[in-house]
Scaffold this motif. Structure first.
Motif, PDB file in Angstrom:
ATOM      1  N   ASN A 112       0.853  -1.192   0.000  1.00  0.00           N
ATOM      2  CA  ASN A 112       0.000   0.000   0.000  1.00  0.00           C
ATOM      3  C   ASN A 112       0.883   1.234   0.000  1.00  0.00           C
ATOM      4  N   ALA A 113       0.530   2.218  -0.838  1.00  0.00           N
ATOM      5  CA  ALA A 113       1.312   3.444  -0.925  1.00  0.00           C
ATOM      6  C   ALA A 113       0.387   4.648  -0.897  1.00  0.00           C
ATOM      7  N   TRP A 114       0.820   5.700  -0.204  1.00  0.00           N
ATOM      8  CA  TRP A 114       0.008   6.913  -0.104  1.00  0.00           C
ATOM      9  C   TRP A 114       0.906   8.115   0.121  1.00  0.00           C
ATOM     10  N   PHE A 115       0.360   9.284  -0.190  1.00  0.00           N
ATOM     11  CA  PHE A 115       1.047  10.541   0.076  1.00  0.00           C
ATOM     12  C   PHE A 115       0.586  11.078   1.426  1.00  0.00           C
ATOM     13  N   GLY A 116       1.539  11.422   2.278  1.00  0.00           N
ATOM     14  CA  GLY A 116       1.196  11.926   3.597  1.00  0.00           C
ATOM     15  C   GLY A 116       1.890  11.134   4.678  1.00  0.00           C
ATOM     16  N   GLN A 117       1.881  11.679   5.887  1.00  0.00           N
ATOM     17  CA  GLN A 117       2.606  11.086   7.010  1.00  0.00           C
ATOM     18  C   GLN A 117       1.694  10.390   8.019  1.00  0.00           C
ATOM     19  N   TYR A 118       0.426  10.258   7.713  1.00  0.00           N
ATOM     20  CA  TYR A 118      -0.478   9.589   8.649  1.00  0.00           C
ATOM     21  C   TYR A 118      -0.170   8.094   8.712  1.00  0.00           C
ATOM     22  N   ASP A 119      -0.640   7.459   9.780  1.00  0.00           N
ATOM     23  CA  ASP A 119      -0.441   6.020   9.926  1.00  0.00           C
ATOM     24  C   ASP A 119      -1.523   5.444  10.835  1.00  0.00           C
TER      25      ASP A 119
END
Length: 263
Positions: free
Chosen positions: A174-181
């Motif tokens: 899974n890949a996404w833009f942003g620093q959330y987790d």
């Protein structure tokens, strides 16, 4: 990783929150079986706060929040939480990023997915991609023949080179833009919906998981539990769980539930 059966009774007695991965933690070979579903139901009926923490898409999470015996769900690796309010008959949705930014990211992620499929033979865009709002999921063994670990890491490298955060689960990258987790959104749902500070209750939480993308959660919670199939990643997982069940997948989760309910 100590056997879950040896977790002291006084530790079990203080557990109040159950955070759990879904794929290969609640499920077995892609199926949610009665044993695991019943465990969720019994935990909730006995006063535990039960929240799945998953990489699965928003479309699935809407159904989970509405229909499963849970108190909410964190989805797409921490991009949002959904909680269905039974009294008001309304779905509560909270996102880590604004609507406009998510729309921009979705275009870029679609382009990234095309690049990955071109560069890594045998992988595919996940079949659940149509129901996702914030990330791209690259399938390396769910609906395609299993790829080598080298190919899986190549997928991750391509994604991170494009500026995304990328995580390996038991079935997808899974890949996404942003620093959330997952951890940050877990803290948010507990704070906003249950008026609980995560740091204050971390020893009252069991986090159940099975794969490398669960490592930050395993590291944070002292009473994290891996179902037995986590051993498949023993040499590659960054942080191991404190405890491990004897059984795999949903049967392992049921073992956790039985152990907590018995005390």
């Amino acid at each position: 990783m100590k056997p879950f059966s040896t977790m002291p009774a006084d530790v079990k007695q203080h557990i109040r929150y159950i955070l759990t991965d879904i794929d290969d933690t609640l499920t077995d070979e892609g199926r949610l079986r009665a044993e695991a579903y019943t465990a969720l139901e019994q935990l909730r009926e006995n006063g535990f706060i039960v929240i799945p923490i998953t990489g699965r898409p928003a479309g699935w999470c809407d159904q989970i929040a509405r229909m499963w015996p849970v108190d909410g769900v964190v989805g797409e690796n921490g991009a949002f939480y959904f909680r269905y309010d039974d009294k008001s008959k309304k779905m509560i949705r909270r996102y880590a990023t604004a609507d406009e930014l998510r729309a921009q990211h979705k275009i870029k992620l679609a382009e990234l997915g095309e690049l990955v499929v071109e560069k890594v033979p045998g992988c595919a865009i996940s079949a659940d991609q149509a129901y996702r709002e914030t990330d791209i999921a690259i399938d390396f063994c769910e609906d395609v023949p299993a790829l080598s670990i080298e190919a899986v890491h190549k997928i991750k490298e391509i994604c991170t080179s494009a500026g995304t955060t990328a995580k390996i689960s038991s079935i997808h990258v899974n890949a996404w833009f942003g620093q959330y987790d997952k951890l940050a959104m877990s803290a948010r749902i507990l704070k906003e919906e249950f008026n609980v500070e995560l740091e204050a209750v971390r020893e009252k939480v069991v986090y159940a998981g099975d794969s490398p993308n669960d490592a930050p959660m395993f590291s944070y919670f002292p009473n994290s539990v891996g179902v037995a199939n986590v051993l498949e990643f023993e040499d590659t997982i960054e942080h191991k769980p404190s405890w491990i069940t004897e059984k795999r997948g949903g049967a392992g989760f049921a073992q956790i539930a039985d152990g907590l309910l018995a005390t």
